[in-house]
Design a protein around this motif. Sequence first.
Motif, PDB file in Angstrom:
ATOM      1  N   THR A   1      30.170  39.781  32.923  1.00  0.00           N
ATOM      2  CA  THR A   1      30.612  39.928  34.306  1.00  0.00           C
ATOM      3  C   THR A   1      31.133  38.622  34.893  1.00  0.00           C
ATOM      4  OG1 THR A   1      29.044  41.740  34.615  1.00  0.00           O
ATOM      5  CG2 THR A   1      29.905  40.705  36.598  1.00  0.00           C
ATOM      6  N   HIS A   2      30.541  37.511  34.500  1.00  0.00           N
ATOM      7  CA  HIS A   2      31.012  36.236  35.055  1.00  0.00           C
ATOM      8  C   HIS A   2      32.427  35.912  34.571  1.00  0.00           C
ATOM      9  CE1 HIS A   2      29.621  34.570  31.157  1.00  0.00           C
ATOM     10  NE2 HIS A   2      30.432  33.560  31.417  1.00  0.00           N
ATOM     11  N   ARG A   3      32.792  36.398  33.366  1.00  0.00           N
ATOM     12  CA  ARG A   3      34.161  36.199  32.884  1.00  0.00           C
ATOM     13  C   ARG A   3      35.149  37.031  33.708  1.00  0.00           C
ATOM     14  NH1 ARG A   3      34.517  31.540  30.071  1.00  0.00           N
ATOM     15  NH2 ARG A   3      33.044  31.471  28.317  1.00  0.00           N
ATOM     16  N   LEU A   4      34.744  38.235  34.060  1.00  0.00           N
ATOM     17  CA  LEU A   4      35.597  39.066  34.901  1.00  0.00           C
ATOM     18  C   LEU A   4      35.767  38.441  36.275  1.00  0.00           C
ATOM     19  CD1 LEU A   4      37.182  41.677  35.355  1.00  0.00           C
ATOM     20  CD2 LEU A   4      35.016  42.815  35.929  1.00  0.00           C
ATOM     21  N   GLU A   5      34.682  37.879  36.814  1.00  0.00           N
ATOM     22  CA  GLU A   5      34.771  37.225  38.128  1.00  0.00           C
ATOM     23  C   GLU A   5      35.702  36.013  38.073  1.00  0.00           C
ATOM     24  OE1 GLU A   5      33.701  38.400  40.801  1.00  0.00           O
ATOM     25  OE2 GLU A   5      32.307  39.945  40.130  1.00  0.00           O
ATOM     26  N   GLU A   6      35.626  35.254  36.995  1.00  0.00           N
ATOM     27  CA  GLU A   6      36.513  34.109  36.836  1.00  0.00           C
ATOM     28  C   GLU A   6      37.975  34.552  36.798  1.00  0.00           C
ATOM     29  OE1 GLU A   6      35.169  32.327  33.252  1.00  0.00           O
ATOM     30  OE2 GLU A   6      33.386  31.395  34.148  1.00  0.00           O
ATOM     31  N   ALA A   7      38.237  35.648  36.088  1.00  0.00           N
ATOM     32  CA  ALA A   7      39.608  36.147  35.991  1.00  0.00           C
ATOM     33  C   ALA A   7      40.118  36.617  37.350  1.00  0.00           C
ATOM     34  CB  ALA A   7      39.669  37.281  34.968  1.00  0.00           C
ATOM     35  N   LYS A   8      39.251  37.230  38.151  1.00  0.00           N
ATOM     36  CA  LYS A   8      39.656  37.665  39.485  1.00  0.00           C
ATOM     37  C   LYS A   8      40.072  36.480  40.353  1.00  0.00           C
ATOM     38  CE  LYS A   8      36.511  41.647  39.751  1.00  0.00           C
ATOM     39  NZ  LYS A   8      35.330  42.187  40.465  1.00  0.00           N
ATOM     40  N   LEU A   9      39.359  35.370  40.216  1.00  0.00           N
ATOM     41  CA  LEU A   9      39.701  34.185  40.992  1.00  0.00           C
ATOM     42  C   LEU A   9      41.045  33.609  40.576  1.00  0.00           C
ATOM     43  CD1 LEU A   9      36.216  32.389  41.106  1.00  0.00           C
ATOM     44  CD2 LEU A   9      37.356  33.625  42.965  1.00  0.00           C
ATOM     45  N   ARG A  10      41.387  33.776  39.315  1.00  0.00           N
ATOM     46  CA  ARG A  10      42.640  33.223  38.804  1.00  0.00           C
ATOM     47  C   ARG A  10      43.835  34.127  39.044  1.00  0.00           C
ATOM     48  NH1 ARG A  10      41.252  31.888  32.684  1.00  0.00           N
ATOM     49  NH2 ARG A  10      43.492  31.373  32.689  1.00  0.00           N
ATOM     50  N   SER A  11      43.582  35.434  39.193  1.00  0.00           N
ATOM     51  CA  SER A  11      44.684  36.377  39.340  1.00  0.00           C
ATOM     52  C   SER A  11      44.464  37.300  40.532  1.00  0.00           C
ATOM     53  CB  SER A  11      44.839  37.224  38.065  1.00  0.00           C
ATOM     54  OG  SER A  11      45.751  38.284  38.283  1.00  0.00           O
ATOM     55  N   PRO A  12      45.201  37.113  41.623  1.00  0.00           N
ATOM     56  CA  PRO A  12      45.085  38.013  42.773  1.00  0.00           C
ATOM     57  C   PRO A  12      45.409  39.462  42.408  1.00  0.00           C
ATOM     58  CG  PRO A  12      46.218  35.997  43.403  1.00  0.00           C
ATOM     59  CD  PRO A  12      46.096  35.966  41.908  1.00  0.00           C
ATOM     60  N   ALA A  13      46.353  39.668  41.493  1.00  0.00           N
ATOM     61  CA  ALA A  13      46.730  41.029  41.109  1.00  0.00           C
ATOM     62  C   ALA A  13      45.578  41.728  40.399  1.00  0.00           C
ATOM     63  CB  ALA A  13      47.963  40.993  40.205  1.00  0.00           C
ATOM     64  N   LEU A  14      44.894  41.025  39.509  1.00  0.00           N
ATOM     65  CA  LEU A  14      43.749  41.588  38.804  1.00  0.00           C
ATOM     66  C   LEU A  14      42.623  41.874  39.792  1.00  0.00           C
ATOM     67  CD1 LEU A  14      42.344  40.413  35.388  1.00  0.00           C
ATOM     68  CD2 LEU A  14      40.800  40.889  37.286  1.00  0.00           C
ATOM     69  N   ALA A  15      42.372  40.940  40.697  1.00  0.00           N
ATOM     70  CA  ALA A  15      41.328  41.131  41.705  1.00  0.00           C
ATOM     71  C   ALA A  15      41.636  42.336  42.582  1.00  0.00           C
ATOM     72  CB  ALA A  15      41.184  39.872  42.550  1.00  0.00           C
ATOM     73  N   ASP A  16      42.898  42.506  42.941  1.00  0.00           N
ATOM     74  CA  ASP A  16      43.301  43.628  43.788  1.00  0.00           C
ATOM     75  C   ASP A  16      43.088  44.957  43.077  1.00  0.00           C
ATOM     76  OD1 ASP A  16      44.825  44.871  46.100  1.00  0.00           O
ATOM     77  OD2 ASP A  16      46.122  45.425  44.427  1.00  0.00           O
ATOM     78  N   LEU A  17      43.423  45.023  41.773  1.00  0.00           N
ATOM     79  CA  LEU A  17      43.250  46.264  41.014  1.00  0.00           C
ATOM     80  C   LEU A  17      41.780  46.670  40.975  1.00  0.00           C
ATOM     81  CD1 LEU A  17      44.724  48.400  39.203  1.00  0.00           C
ATOM     82  CD2 LEU A  17      43.985  47.015  37.257  1.00  0.00           C
ATOM     83  N   PHE A  18      40.895  45.710  40.679  1.00  0.00           N
ATOM     84  CA  PHE A  18      39.477  46.031  40.603  1.00  0.00           C
ATOM     85  C   PHE A  18      38.894  46.324  41.986  1.00  0.00           C
ATOM     86  CE2 PHE A  18      39.798  44.687  36.280  1.00  0.00           C
ATOM     87  CZ  PHE A  18      38.728  45.292  35.635  1.00  0.00           C
TER      88      PHE A  18
END
Length: 250
Positions: free
Chosen positions: A120-137
């Motif tokens: 889960t912490h890897r997914l959280e890191e990716a969300k911080l790096r990509s607004p598009a990924l964060a928006d999808l989730f």
Amino acid sequence: MADTAELSVMGATLPPGCAGNRLLAALRPGDLAMLAPHLSPRALTTGQTLFDAGDDVVETVLPCYSTMISLLVITRDGDEIEVASIGREGAIGGIVSAGFKPAYGRAVVRIPGAALGIPTHRLEEAKLRSPALADLFARYADVLLAQMMQSSACNALHSIDQRLCRWLLSTHDRANDATIRLTQETLADMLGVQRTTVTAVAKALQDEGLIRTGRGRIEILDRPRLERRACECHDQVEAHFQRMLPEVQT
């Protein structure tokens, strides 16, 4: 998109199953490549508990193909009732929160099969790096919350036969197979009723030619009529899903 271990996106090798999860398949190539090194294949078994109430959720699981997971609320007496189901359209565990993630309910595998896990912490890191990924989730989290809200209303207001029809339709959407591998006992647990109640309702639906039951399976024979027998909850959740996540088709 071929679903093999050798497939790569922007130089990143994808594990088997990425094309089998529609949330992952909807990601931009760069975002998927960012997650790929941290995704691990999982073979989930019937009845497997992924996390329990109070557990720190350290892994996010993305079901693939026909795999389905139930999110359950457990009472003090040990009774459980399903508040959401997650299949190839989504993910479960650590979807929106950051940091400590205590689970409120229990996640149990209902229909076994392939899945992908990511810390889960890897997914959280990716969300911080990509607004598009964060928006999808974030949009998926909204859809999951809507499903829970509709399920609460459905459990309180609608008859067991309407609820059973709704559940069969939702499972058929995810599994993309007319045959659902599930026992009536498990279905009764998920709906929070006695097995004899589910057996009686299933027999009535079978007598009407809507379904066919067998040992450990329920086959849908007439979906249009099943849709008419179900309450409005299935259609409302699906409509919200399409508004929020048009790029993720179940």
